[in-house]
Each structure stands twice: as structure tokens, then as C-alpha cells.
Design a protein around this motif. Sequence first.
Motif, PDB file in Angstrom:
ATOM      1  N   LEU A 149      61.780  38.194  64.828  1.00 57.58           N
ATOM      2  CA  LEU A 149      62.923  39.047  64.514  1.00 57.58           C
ATOM      3  C   LEU A 149      63.489  38.721  63.137  1.00 57.58           C
ATOM      4  N   THR A 150      63.741  39.755  62.330  1.00 51.43           N
ATOM      5  CA  THR A 150      64.495  39.560  61.102  1.00 51.43           C
ATOM      6  C   THR A 150      65.978  39.829  61.332  1.00 51.43           C
ATOM      7  N   ASP A 151      66.310  40.524  62.400  1.00 53.47           N
ATOM      8  CA  ASP A 151      67.700  40.760  62.792  1.00 53.47           C
ATOM      9  C   ASP A 151      67.825  40.350  64.254  1.00 53.47           C
ATOM     10  N   ARG A 152      68.520  39.255  64.522  1.00 54.63           N
ATOM     11  CA  ARG A 152      68.561  38.705  65.878  1.00 54.63           C
ATOM     12  C   ARG A 152      69.196  39.652  66.890  1.00 54.63           C
ATOM     13  N   ARG A 153      70.011  40.586  66.414  1.00 52.97           N
ATOM     14  CA  ARG A 153      70.617  41.530  67.357  1.00 52.97           C
ATOM     15  C   ARG A 153      69.579  42.404  68.044  1.00 52.97           C
ATOM     16  N   ASN A 154      68.409  42.531  67.430  1.00 53.04           N
ATOM     17  CA  ASN A 154      67.352  43.329  68.045  1.00 53.04           C
ATOM     18  C   ASN A 154      66.725  42.647  69.253  1.00 53.04           C
ATOM     19  N   ALA A 155      67.046  41.372  69.463  1.00 52.78           N
ATOM     20  CA  ALA A 155      66.473  40.650  70.605  1.00 52.78           C
ATOM     21  C   ALA A 155      66.790  41.351  71.920  1.00 52.78           C
ATOM     22  N   ARG A 156      67.916  42.054  71.992  1.00 59.40           N
ATOM     23  CA  ARG A 156      68.304  42.720  73.233  1.00 59.40           C
ATOM     24  C   ARG A 156      67.267  43.728  73.687  1.00 59.40           C
ATOM     25  N   LEU A 157      66.532  44.315  72.748  1.00 57.25           N
ATOM     26  CA  LEU A 157      65.526  45.309  73.095  1.00 57.25           C
ATOM     27  C   LEU A 157      64.442  44.752  74.002  1.00 57.25           C
ATOM     28  N   TYR A 158      64.204  43.453  73.902  1.00 60.74           N
ATOM     29  CA  TYR A 158      63.020  42.866  74.505  1.00 60.74           C
ATOM     30  C   TYR A 158      63.317  42.010  75.730  1.00 60.74           C
ATOM     31  N   VAL A 159      64.563  41.961  76.148  1.00 57.99           N
ATOM     32  CA  VAL A 159      64.944  41.174  77.324  1.00 57.99           C
ATOM     33  C   VAL A 159      65.384  42.121  78.440  1.00 57.99           C
ATOM     34  N   ALA A 160      65.866  41.555  79.531  1.00 56.71           N
ATOM     35  CA  ALA A 160      66.110  42.333  80.754  1.00 56.71           C
ATOM     36  C   ALA A 160      67.016  43.537  80.528  1.00 56.71           C
ATOM     37  N   ASP A 161      68.152  43.346  79.846  1.00 60.00           N
ATOM     38  CA  ASP A 161      69.082  44.464  79.666  1.00 60.00           C
ATOM     39  C   ASP A 161      68.452  45.594  78.865  1.00 60.00           C
ATOM     40  N   GLY A 162      67.783  45.234  77.770  1.00 60.67           N
ATOM     41  CA  GLY A 162      67.157  46.255  76.945  1.00 60.67           C
ATOM     42  C   GLY A 162      66.030  46.967  77.653  1.00 60.67           C
ATOM     43  N   LEU A 163      65.224  46.224  78.399  1.00 63.60           N
ATOM     44  CA  LEU A 163      64.129  46.833  79.142  1.00 63.60           C
ATOM     45  C   LEU A 163      64.646  47.743  80.253  1.00 63.60           C
ATOM     46  N   ALA A 164      65.792  47.398  80.822  1.00 60.25           N
ATOM     47  CA  ALA A 164      66.401  48.278  81.825  1.00 60.25           C
ATOM     48  C   ALA A 164      66.897  49.564  81.177  1.00 60.25           C
ATOM     49  N   ASP A 165      67.496  49.455  79.990  1.00 62.65           N
ATOM     50  CA  ASP A 165      67.942  50.657  79.278  1.00 62.65           C
ATOM     51  C   ASP A 165      66.762  51.551  78.933  1.00 62.65           C
ATOM     52  N   ILE A 166      65.665  50.941  78.476  1.00 64.32           N
ATOM     53  CA  ILE A 166      64.476  51.722  78.143  1.00 64.32           C
ATOM     54  C   ILE A 166      63.953  52.452  79.374  1.00 64.32           C
ATOM     55  N   GLN A 186      55.756  35.344  76.216  1.00 64.35           N
ATOM     56  CA  GLN A 186      57.122  35.423  76.731  1.00 64.35           C
ATOM     57  C   GLN A 186      57.520  36.873  76.973  1.00 64.35           C
ATOM     58  N   TYR A 187      57.140  37.757  76.060  1.00 62.96           N
ATOM     59  CA  TYR A 187      57.456  39.177  76.253  1.00 62.96           C
ATOM     60  C   TYR A 187      56.666  39.752  77.424  1.00 62.96           C
ATOM     61  N   GLU A 188      55.444  39.319  77.602  1.00 63.19           N
ATOM     62  CA  GLU A 188      54.672  39.763  78.762  1.00 63.19           C
ATOM     63  C   GLU A 188      55.394  39.390  80.057  1.00 63.19           C
ATOM     64  N   ARG A 189      55.932  38.184  80.106  1.00 62.65           N
ATOM     65  CA  ARG A 189      56.677  37.770  81.306  1.00 62.65           C
ATOM     66  C   ARG A 189      57.921  38.616  81.495  1.00 62.65           C
ATOM     67  N   ALA A 190      58.599  38.951  80.387  1.00 59.74           N
ATOM     68  CA  ALA A 190      59.797  39.791  80.481  1.00 59.74           C
ATOM     69  C   ALA A 190      59.447  41.180  81.012  1.00 59.74           C
ATOM     70  N   LEU A 191      58.334  41.728  80.567  1.00 58.40           N
ATOM     71  CA  LEU A 191      57.899  43.036  81.067  1.00 58.40           C
ATOM     72  C   LEU A 191      57.620  42.988  82.563  1.00 58.40           C
ATOM     73  N   ARG A 192      56.938  41.955  82.986  1.00 58.99           N
ATOM     74  CA  ARG A 192      56.628  41.840  84.421  1.00 58.99           C
ATOM     75  C   ARG A 192      57.905  41.733  85.243  1.00 58.99           C
ATOM     76  N   ARG A 193      58.831  40.873  84.803  1.00 57.42           N
ATOM     77  CA  ARG A 193      60.080  40.698  85.554  1.00 57.42           C
ATOM     78  C   ARG A 193      60.885  41.985  85.610  1.00 57.42           C
ATOM     79  N   ALA A 194      60.769  42.815  84.561  1.00 57.87           N
ATOM     80  CA  ALA A 194      61.521  44.068  84.516  1.00 57.87           C
ATOM     81  C   ALA A 194      60.826  45.199  85.262  1.00 57.87           C
ATOM     82  N   GLY A 195      59.651  44.930  85.838  1.00 48.62           N
ATOM     83  CA  GLY A 195      58.982  45.928  86.655  1.00 48.62           C
ATOM     84  C   GLY A 195      58.084  46.881  85.888  1.00 48.62           C
ATOM     85  N   TYR A 196      57.547  46.436  84.755  1.00 48.36           N
ATOM     86  CA  TYR A 196      56.647  47.276  83.970  1.00 48.36           C
ATOM     87  C   TYR A 196      55.187  46.904  84.253  1.00 48.36           C
TER      88      TYR A 196
END
Length: 221
Positions: A149-166, A186-196
Motif C-alpha cells: 500500500l502507498t496509502d494505508r487508508r486503502n487497507a480497508r478494501l482488503y479486510v473483512a469490512d471492505g470485503l463485506a462492502d464489496i 494473507q489476502y487469500e485467507r481474508a477472502l476465504r474468511r469473508a466467504g469468497y
Amino acid sequence: MKPQVTIDTAITPDGREIILYERDGVHTIRVDGFELMSSRAHGSEEEMAALVLAEVAEEQPHVLIGGLGMGYTLRAVLDVLTSRARVTVAELLPEIVDWNREHLAVLADSPLDDPRVELVIDDVSRVVGSRPDTFDAILLDVDNGPAALTDRRNARLYVADGLADIKRSLRQGGVLGVWSAGPDHQYERALRRAGYRFRVETVRARRGAKGPKHTIFVARP
């Protein structure tokens, strides 16, 4: 070799310097000295568009692109879609939009001028969060992927809350595509936990050439 020319500079909302350079017809954007993108290598962005849109069943889809960059992802999407499809592009930095219109338009054949395009100057996470059941595909070409990330605020896109919004923002049968500079378990694990359900594709940064490889995630809720 000609000297590198600084075309323009800007400051990101989190205080980082972003600079557009040109040398011998090659354009580069750097953030705090780190190369974010170059007009020499855009094959992986085009591959992401092809891989994701191949999964979309809707004949006249509405596609969201997070991150304008140099316009290559947008151009690749437009070249695949029908004349009645729609593309929303969310770009946080107005300077990136200005550079695309004033300096970079020739690189990707002026994609912002296409009547199918809706440009939103805003954080893509806010666009995703405010438009439920809207998009048939979402392509995230933000920073250098979930980990770089060059902008840390974008981290939300890739964690549980962001994946739920998507998930809420996608229509039934919708597809998520994510560009990454490299593998990201780590992102693969986040996708699995979010049900993708997802697959991981490794593609060349430059089509038909040796050199760096990038990672594309193609996912469905």
C-alpha cells in the motif's frame, strides 16, 4: 538517453509526494520515490480486465474500476464491453485525472472521453459502500495491491469490512478482480474468511516479454 523530465507533482491526502515523470516517451508515476506505475509495463492490468470480464454473464454489465492510474485498465475494460455497458471509475486524486486528460491520454486512447464512463473523484471504498447491488464486476487496481500500500487508508478494501462492502455492492453473479504486485497469502485467507471463492493467476507485467510477474485475484462471493 534523454534526461528525465518532471511533468507535475502533487501531494496525496496522507501527505506523500506523487510525481509524474517522462523520459524518451516513457511516463512514470512515483510516490515518495517509489515507482507506482510505468507506461512500459501494463500487460498485467489488461490481463486482469480480460480475466474478470470473461467471468461476467451480463451482456450489458456495469463495471467499477478502483484506481485510474494511466488509464490502461479502463481502456482494456472498454475494449471488451458492448456499447451499452457502463463503467464507473473511482479515483481519489484529482491530479491523476488531470494528468490523464493533459499528459497521458494518448497512451490509452483517451478512455475518459468514452461516453460509457462515469468518473467519480472519491475513495473507491466509499463508492463501494454507498452503492449496494450495483456492479456486475469490481476491479481494484489500487496502490500495488493488498500488501504493497502507498496509502494505508486503502487497507480497508482488503479486510473483512471492505470485503463485506464489496459483496453487498456486487449484483448476483458479480465478480471481483484484484491486481497485486505479487502473491499474498494473507489476502487469500481474508477472502476465504469473508466467504469468497477465488482463483489466483500469475501474469507477466509486459505481455509477450520476460521480466516481472504480477498476481491477479479473481473472486466471487
